[in-house]
Scaffold this motif. Sequence first.
Motif, mmCIF file in Angstrom:
data_model
loop_
_atom_site.group_PDB
_atom_site.id
_atom_site.type_symbol
_atom_site.label_atom_id
_atom_site.label_comp_id
_atom_site.label_asym_id
_atom_site.label_seq_id
_atom_site.Cartn_x
_atom_site.Cartn_y
_atom_site.Cartn_z
ATOM 1 N N TYR A 183 13.879 18.753 -15.517
ATOM 2 C CA TYR A 183 13.980 19.988 -14.749
ATOM 3 C C TYR A 183 13.330 19.777 -13.388
ATOM 4 O O TYR A 183 12.412 18.953 -13.243
ATOM 5 N N ALA A 184 13.790 20.567 -12.416
ATOM 6 C CA ALA A 184 13.261 20.432 -11.056
ATOM 7 C C ALA A 184 11.738 20.553 -11.036
ATOM 8 O O ALA A 184 11.063 19.816 -10.317
ATOM 9 N N ASP A 185 11.196 21.454 -11.843
ATOM 10 C CA ASP A 185 9.739 21.638 -11.777
ATOM 11 C C ASP A 185 8.996 20.452 -12.396
ATOM 12 O O ASP A 185 7.884 20.125 -11.991
ATOM 13 N N GLU A 186 9.657 19.760 -13.329
ATOM 14 C CA GLU A 186 9.021 18.559 -13.902
ATOM 15 C C GLU A 186 8.991 17.436 -12.862
ATOM 16 O O GLU A 186 7.985 16.741 -12.711
ATOM 17 N N VAL A 187 10.124 17.277 -12.152
ATOM 18 C CA VAL A 187 10.172 16.264 -11.087
ATOM 19 C C VAL A 187 9.117 16.609 -10.031
ATOM 20 O O VAL A 187 8.330 15.753 -9.604
ATOM 21 N N ALA A 188 9.072 17.894 -9.656
ATOM 22 C CA ALA A 188 8.132 18.316 -8.613
ATOM 23 C C ALA A 188 6.681 18.031 -9.029
ATOM 24 O O ALA A 188 5.851 17.652 -8.200
ATOM 25 N N ALA A 189 6.389 18.169 -10.311
ATOM 26 C CA ALA A 189 5.013 17.936 -10.775
ATOM 27 C C ALA A 189 4.627 16.460 -10.613
ATOM 28 O O ALA A 189 3.512 16.140 -10.193
ATOM 29 N N VAL A 190 5.573 15.558 -10.917
ATOM 30 C CA VAL A 190 5.273 14.128 -10.766
ATOM 31 C C VAL A 190 5.138 13.793 -9.279
ATOM 32 O O VAL A 190 4.237 13.052 -8.862
ATOM 33 N N VAL A 191 6.059 14.385 -8.485
ATOM 34 C CA VAL A 191 6.034 14.134 -7.048
ATOM 35 C C VAL A 191 4.686 14.542 -6.445
ATOM 36 O O VAL A 191 4.110 13.832 -5.622
ATOM 37 N N GLU A 192 4.180 15.673 -6.904
ATOM 38 C CA GLU A 192 2.890 16.139 -6.379
ATOM 39 C C GLU A 192 1.792 15.118 -6.688
ATOM 40 O O GLU A 192 0.947 14.823 -5.842
ATOM 41 N N LYS A 193 1.848 14.558 -7.882
ATOM 42 C CA LYS A 193 0.860 13.529 -8.245
ATOM 43 C C LYS A 193 1.035 12.286 -7.383
ATOM 44 O O LYS A 193 0.049 11.673 -6.957
ATOM 45 N N LEU A 194 2.296 11.907 -7.153
ATOM 46 C CA LEU A 194 2.550 10.737 -6.296
ATOM 47 C C LEU A 194 1.962 10.964 -4.909
ATOM 48 O O LEU A 194 1.368 10.074 -4.308
ATOM 49 N N GLN A 195 2.152 12.192 -4.421
ATOM 50 C CA GLN A 195 1.670 12.479 -3.071
ATOM 51 C C GLN A 195 0.145 12.463 -2.978
ATOM 52 O O GLN A 195 -0.404 12.307 -1.895
ATOM 53 N N SER A 196 -0.519 12.638 -4.101
ATOM 54 C CA SER A 196 -1.982 12.624 -4.025
ATOM 55 C C SER A 196 -2.561 11.221 -4.227
ATOM 56 O O SER A 196 -3.761 11.013 -4.074
ATOM 57 N N THR A 197 -1.694 10.230 -4.541
ATOM 58 C CA THR A 197 -2.244 8.892 -4.795
ATOM 59 C C THR A 197 -2.878 8.234 -3.558
ATOM 60 O O THR A 197 -3.890 7.556 -3.715
ATOM 61 N N PRO A 198 -2.333 8.420 -2.331
ATOM 62 C CA PRO A 198 -3.027 7.776 -1.205
ATOM 63 C C PRO A 198 -4.494 8.212 -1.087
ATOM 64 O O PRO A 198 -5.374 7.374 -0.887
ATOM 65 N N ASP A 199 -4.761 9.516 -1.280
ATOM 66 C CA ASP A 199 -6.152 9.976 -1.186
ATOM 67 C C ASP A 199 -7.007 9.399 -2.309
ATOM 68 O O ASP A 199 -8.140 8.969 -2.076
ATOM 69 N N SER A 200 -6.470 9.382 -3.520
ATOM 70 C CA SER A 200 -7.239 8.819 -4.642
ATOM 71 C C SER A 200 -7.537 7.346 -4.384
ATOM 72 O O SER A 200 -8.632 6.859 -4.674
ATOM 73 N N LEU A 201 -6.541 6.646 -3.824
ATOM 74 C CA LEU A 201 -6.732 5.213 -3.543
ATOM 75 C C LEU A 201 -7.803 4.994 -2.485
ATOM 76 O O LEU A 201 -8.584 4.044 -2.582
ATOM 77 N N ARG A 202 -7.819 5.874 -1.481
ATOM 78 C CA ARG A 202 -8.864 5.739 -0.453
ATOM 79 C C ARG A 202 -10.234 5.857 -1.094
ATOM 80 O O ARG A 202 -11.155 5.104 -0.791
ATOM 81 N N THR A 203 -10.378 6.815 -1.999
ATOM 82 C CA THR A 203 -11.661 6.983 -2.699
ATOM 83 C C THR A 203 -11.991 5.705 -3.461
ATOM 84 O O THR A 203 -13.101 5.183 -3.374
ATOM 85 N N LEU A 204 -11.014 5.193 -4.195
ATOM 86 C CA LEU A 204 -11.235 3.988 -5.001
ATOM 87 C C LEU A 204 -11.650 2.807 -4.113
ATOM 88 O O LEU A 204 -12.593 2.075 -4.434
ATOM 89 N N LEU A 205 -10.948 2.641 -3.010
ATOM 90 C CA LEU A 205 -11.241 1.509 -2.118
ATOM 91 C C LEU A 205 -12.662 1.586 -1.563
ATOM 92 O O LEU A 205 -13.266 0.563 -1.241
ATOM 93 N N GLY A 206 -13.183 2.788 -1.497
ATOM 94 C CA GLY A 206 -14.560 2.961 -1.017
ATOM 95 C C GLY A 206 -15.606 2.601 -2.065
ATOM 96 O O GLY A 206 -16.805 2.618 -1.779
ATOM 97 N N GLN A 207 -15.154 2.312 -3.278
ATOM 98 C CA GLN A 207 -16.124 2.074 -4.371
ATOM 99 C C GLN A 207 -16.061 0.649 -4.902
ATOM 100 O O GLN A 207 -16.363 0.404 -6.066
ATOM 101 N N MET A 208 -15.673 -0.295 -4.062
ATOM 102 C CA MET A 208 -15.396 -1.639 -4.568
ATOM 103 C C MET A 208 -16.538 -2.645 -4.377
ATOM 104 O O MET A 208 -16.388 -3.817 -4.663
#
Length: 369
Positions: A183-208
Amino acid sequence: EKGGYDYFMLKEIADQPDAIAETLLGRLSDRGEIILDEVRLTDQDLRDVDKVFIVACGTSYHAGMVAKYAIEHWTRIPCEVELASEFRYRDPILDRSTLVITISQSGETMDTLMALRHAKEQKARVLAICNTNGSTIPRESDAVLYTHGGPEIAVASTKAFLTQLVACYLIGLHLAQIRGVMYADEVAAVVEKLQSTPDSLRTLLGQMEDVRALARDLKTASTVLFIGRHVGYPVALEGALKLKELAYMHAEGFAAGELKHGPISLIDEGTPVVCVVPSPAGRGVMRDKVVSNIQEVRARGARTIVIAEEGDEGVRAYADHLIPVPSTPTLLAPLMTTVPLQILACEIAAARGLDVDQPRNLAKSVTVE
Ligand code: F6R
């Protein structure tokens, strides 16, 4: 031009959040739907697909292994992943309703190109995921989805891998959407998570910082083993490949559940074992199984380096060294869990005094079969 980093590889690792954001740019509508206009296959062509093959080499093959889990889960279309160098020699069963996806950073890898030509001869539809505009593989394909990772200079592939994963996720979601499996809302939910990965990765890269210290400790190990399950399995293979190619050390990745069928004999006092732990979200069955695999190797003397989701406090007791990564849905987790392994390999190679960007015997683009 290394942007203040000692190696291109470290710069390219640091570029990964932006590379992911670029690869997502313009491919998502405001309503969270996937728009892949550049994929020159009609929606009808894609609805007719009854089987997907992914063919690639090396790190790109590992991206394909991850993609299989996502594509099958989201689309319910059978998907096989195969090393390009093996693909055509076994006479795979291909026809008009088969979609063959090649994954190649350079777009010039001869094994992948020959596999693509074979698929075309058999009338399969061929779609390229590629990082290099106008290179041979996308030129010879019916359709292309470019990863927008920017040029990758270090021989070892890093940002190309993460952007290949993103491209595979987009294709999987697009197929699921046009075939009405999600369903469109299921796709949208995954997309939202994909869009938040750059920020999560920045946090991770700061903890290496800790990973750098660990690298200095591991630089004299005679072997390093990597274990994972589900999408963590290709991540384990990728971690081992990086260590082999950069640090010239023996390293091997295993499906965690296979340990007991043989490889556990390799564990000796102090053998480093890098364990990729699935998210405890949902029922957490896979996570619990990997945790028991960690206990098993530890009982045999292994030194455990555990990559687990932040907040998974239960793993702490079994980790000689814990590397927490930001929480992500299971299928997207390789976007996080791969990164400490890239840094570990890079830092071990540097600690061994090796040429991180240009390992011996390797070329950036492999144009022979
Ligand atoms: C490993 C690595 C290689 C490439 C492989 C495929 O770090 O870079 O394993 O992934 O040679 O290359 P492409 O993606 O250009 O087809």
